[in-house]
Design an enzyme around this catalytic site. Structure first.
Site, PDB file in Angstrom:
ATOM      1  CE1 TYR A  73      18.440 -11.358   4.113  1.00 60.20           C
ATOM      2  CE2 TYR A  73      19.879 -10.910   2.238  1.00 60.20           C
ATOM      3  CZ  TYR A  73      19.667 -11.471   3.491  1.00 60.20           C
ATOM      4  OH  TYR A  73      20.695 -12.147   4.109  1.00 60.20           O
TER       5      TYR A  73
ATOM      6  CE  LYS B 267      20.667  -9.813   6.507  1.00 59.41           C
ATOM      7  NZ  LYS B 267      20.915 -10.336   7.877  1.00 59.41           N
TER       8      LYS B 267
ATOM      9  CB  SER C 156      23.650  -9.622   2.968  1.00 54.90           C
ATOM     10  OG  SER C 156      23.625 -10.040   1.617  1.00 54.90           O
TER      11      SER C 156
END
Length: 251
Positions: free
Chosen positions: A155, A159, A142
């Site tokens: 998050y 990533k 991401s």
């Protein structure tokens, strides 16, 4: 003749969104696929959409469950005879907010699914097929992993780790196995709805290409990275973002 005729891929998190689009593109280019996700009913519908059991099989389970990984790989080999490609697309993000308020139990689960599971899938596929026969791996990361993304910071951290895992595996597994990653910006999927719902035009205005991504934008890049067209690419992160990171944005 498709460029993936005779090849087989496993795509995790493929019941919808980016994973489904990757599976669709691979089948369109001639591959057979095993699609995985948690819900069997959704996966059965995907198999039908992909053309039935001649083109696809489904194995339901949690992406971070090693027994599920083993079953998916064994069934793929039994059905199609090879596991040439692995796409680690499954990922979760059940928490939103500042990291100082992060639920650590939830964070551990995010880490297990987004990072450890990807390593484990590669280990299982390597042991069963890739180690002897070679192949290609794509990890879906991401843009949140390449610069701060307030609200989804942990998050993004997972990533970022996935990108580093990609690079380490590329060094370890070459020359017969290539490992690359994709970093999408906001793609119009159920997973990302909270990032644009009700304000899509406003969000898209920050993108030089003036639109958000669609799953097919990622499917085409994944297919390229898996293909011989990318034969001299390994350990790379391809940013697929409509140009938004050029303007200082992430979402």
């Amino acid at each position: 003749m498709g460029r993936f005729d005779g090849k087989t891929a496993i795509v995790t998190g493929a019941s919808r969104g980016i994973g489904l689009a990757i599976a669709q593109r691979l089948v369109a280019d001639g591959a057979r696929v095993c699609v995985t996700a948690r819900k069997k009913g959704a996966l059965d519908a995907v198999v039908a959409e992909l053309g039935g059991p001649e083109h696809a099989i489904a194995v339901a389970g949690r992406a971070d469950d090693v027994e599920h990984q083993t079953e998916a790989i064994e069934r793929t080999l039994e059905t199609f005879g090879s596991v040439d490609f692995l796409v680690n697309n499954a990922g979760i993000n059940p928490v939103y907010g500042p990291m100082v308020e992060l639920d650590l139990a939830a964070a551990r689960k995010v880490f297990e699914v987004n990072c450890l599971a990807a390593i484990s899938w590669v280990q299982q596929a390597h042991k069963a097929w890739l180690g002897e026969h070679g192949g290609s791996v794509v990890n879906v990361a991401s843009v949140a992993g390449i610069k701060p993304a307030p609200g989804i910071g942990f998050y993004g951290a997972t990533k970022a780790m996935l990108v580093h895992i990609t690079q380490e595996l590329a060094v370890e597994l070459g020359p017969s196995i290539r490992v690359n990653a994709i970093a999408p910006a906001v793609v119009k999927t159920q997973f990302a709805t909270a990032l644009y719902d009700g304000r899509e035009e406003q969000v898209a205005s920050a993108y030089p290409l003036k639109r958000l991504g669609v799953p097919e934008d990622i499917g085409s890049v994944a297919a390229f990275l898996l293909s011989d067209d990318a034969a001299w690419l390994t350990g790379q992160l391809i940013v697929v973002d409509g140009g938004v990171t050029l303007t200082g944005g992430v979402a």
